[in-house]
Design a protein around this motif. Structure first.
Motif: not given
Length: 116
Positions: A80-81, A92-94, A98-101, A106-108
């Motif tokens: 995450i760092g 999350l820079v456009y 984008i690291p959706y996985d 992270l949300i889990v």
């Protein structure tokens, strides 16, 4: 300043490329937090689970922010760092993929830290 009433209204207020990122981020977060609800809080989308807040997300000119994101121990925080903008913010820079996985993981982890 526009006061958003729904997450759909919020997402629709951005240009199509940003809408696509917001829509996929929203799906990713909701998939990682089954049974969650969404609302607008502080004029940005907020995902809630069992009535308490999990995460907020907001689109800006060059990035999307996730708030608040706790600091994790060990190797997950190392992953995450690179996206940390502050102690409790992920950016999350456009112009970067984008690291959706990673966001789903992270949300889990955020959900698993919540009191039962």
């Amino acid at each position: 300043m526009v006061k958003f009433e729904t997450v759909d209204q919020y997402v629709a207020s951005f240009p199509p490329p940003v809408q696509e990122v917001l829509a996929e981020l929203r799906r990713t977060i909701r998939r990682a937090a089954p049974g969650s609800d969404e609302s607008i809080r502080y004029n940005m989308p907020c995902i809630k689970l069992d009535g308490s807040y999990v995460v907020h997300f907001a689109a800006w000119k060059h990035h999307i922010g996730l708030y608040p994101v706790p600091v994790f121990d060990g190797s997950f925080e190392d992953r995450i760092g690179p996206y940390r903008a502050a102690k409790d913010t992920v950016r999350l820079v456009y112009r970067q993929p984008i690291p959706y996985d990673l966001i789903e993981q992270l949300i889990v982890r955020i959900v698993s830290r919540r009191p039962s």
